[in-house]
Structures are given as structure tokens and as C-alpha cells.
Design an enzyme around this catalytic site. Structure first.
Site, short mmCIF file in Angstrom:
data_model
loop_
_atom_site.label_atom_id
_atom_site.label_comp_id
_atom_site.label_asym_id
_atom_site.label_seq_id
_atom_site.Cartn_x
_atom_site.Cartn_y
_atom_site.Cartn_z
N GLY A 163 -92.32 -15.71 -25.33
CA GLY A 163 -91.97 -16.94 -24.63
C GLY A 163 -92.80 -18.19 -25.53
CD GLN A 205 -97.24 -21.87 -26.69
OE1 GLN A 205 -96.17 -21.42 -25.93
NE2 GLN A 205 -97.87 -20.75 -27.19
CG LEU A 248 -95.99 -17.15 -30.08
CD1 LEU A 248 -94.55 -17.61 -30.49
CD2 LEU A 248 -96.17 -15.96 -30.93
CG HIS A 268 -98.35 -16.85 -21.00
ND1 HIS A 268 -99.23 -16.03 -21.48
CD2 HIS A 268 -98.14 -17.76 -22.11
CE1 HIS A 268 -99.66 -16.68 -22.78
NE2 HIS A 268 -98.96 -17.56 -22.81
CD GLU A 269 -94.46 -19.03 -22.56
OE1 GLU A 269 -94.99 -20.24 -22.73
OE2 GLU A 269 -94.78 -18.09 -22.98
NI NI Z 1 -98.89 -18.72 -24.56
#
Ligand code: NI
Length: 160
Positions: A46, A51, A91, A132-133
Site C-alpha cells: 500500500g 508518502q 515504504l 495502515h494507510e
Molecule cells: Ni506506510
């Protein structure tokens, strides 16, 4: 399509709250395609727009099943059920992995890239990824909610 530059641990933008998407225009479609390409390049499950430095409530997820990547605009988690203890990475935190408690199931609403209102009931990895996202959209990162003592640094396999 293009690979976007990722924002990493220590970048203040990761603590900021993202704003609702108000229009789904060509610029947003390009961002969506770029985010999917960037997520795939780094083998992510994801990616949130923050990000790649854009504070919009937009996430892409791919759990590498038959459904392909999914795009969630303005996602809202309506309900959660149960708990699962899962291994997690991000990431924006390369090589860092830890255990986190996430809901076992979530029901979420979002708008897809065509502007259609959607609802998803997700379990296991998809539920984990959505949580999480959505956290990213609220300026929260997984490292702040890990089970103490479970953080590991794992160097990537150079042959991959
Ligand atoms: Ni993340």
C-alpha cells in the site's frame, strides 16, 4: 507514468493530516497511476499520497490477489471487528519491520477513481493495509504503535 520520490522516516510531512480530495481530475488520475507504479516498484502492499509528498486523502493498495490494485479516495473506516497480531513494514521506513495489533476485519467506505461511492468489507491483510494507510492520512505511522521489543532491521536481499 512515473516513479515518485518517497518520503522517509524523519520527514515532517509524514506527521501531517491529509485533506479530502474534492475533484477527481486528470492531475489526480496521473498521481494515482504514479502511486501504483511506485508501490509496485518497491514491492509495497500500500501507499498513501503523503508518502509521495502530497497531502490528499488518497491511498492505493495491492495485496497481489486477483483483484489487482485498488484505489481509495477519501476512505473512512466505519467499523472494525476483532484483532490480529501482524508483521508490518512501511515504504517510508525501509528495512524496519515490527509486530502490530490491527483489527481482524474492517468495513470502509471510499470513492473509487471513477468517482463512484464504494464500500468494502476487508479481512486479514487487506484490513491491515487499509488501517495502515488510513493512519498515514491522519499523520500516524506504524512505528508509533508497534508491540514493544518487536522492531527488527532487515537488510533487503541484494539479488532481488
Ligand atoms: Ni506506510
Amino acid at each position: 507514468m512515473a516513479i515518485r520520490n518517497l518520503r522517509y522516516e524523519g520527514d515532517e510531512i509524514l506527521k501531517k493530516k491529509s485533506r479530502e480530495v474534492e475533484v477527481i481530475d486528470d492531475k489526480l488520475q496521473i498521481l494515482i497511476d504514479d502511486m501504483i507504479e511506485t508501490m509496485h516498484k518497491y514491492n509495497g502492499v500500500g501507499l498513501a499520497a503523503v508518502q509521495v509528498g502530497i497531502l490528499k486523502r488518497l491511498i492505493v493498495i495491492d495485496i497481489y490477489d486477483d483483484n489487482g490494485p485498488i484505489v481509495l479516495i477519501n476512505p473512512v473506516i466505519l467499523k472494525t471487528k476483532g484483532e490480529q497480531e501482524v508483521d508490518e513494514g512501511c515504504l517510508s521506513f525501509p528495512n524496519e519491520f515490527a509486530k502490530v495489533i490491527r483489527p481482524e476485519e474492517v468495513v470502509a467506505e471510499y470513492i473509487d477513481r471513477e468517482g463512484k461511492k464504494m464500500r468494502v468489507k476487508a479481512k486479514e491483510l487487506l484490513a491491515q493495509a487499509i488501517c495502515h494507510e488510513v493512519d498515514h492520512l491522519n499523520g500516524e505511522v506504524f512505528i508509533d504503535k508497534i508491540i514493544p521489543g518487536t522492531l527488527e532491521y532487515i537488510e533487503p536481499d541484494k539479488d532481488k
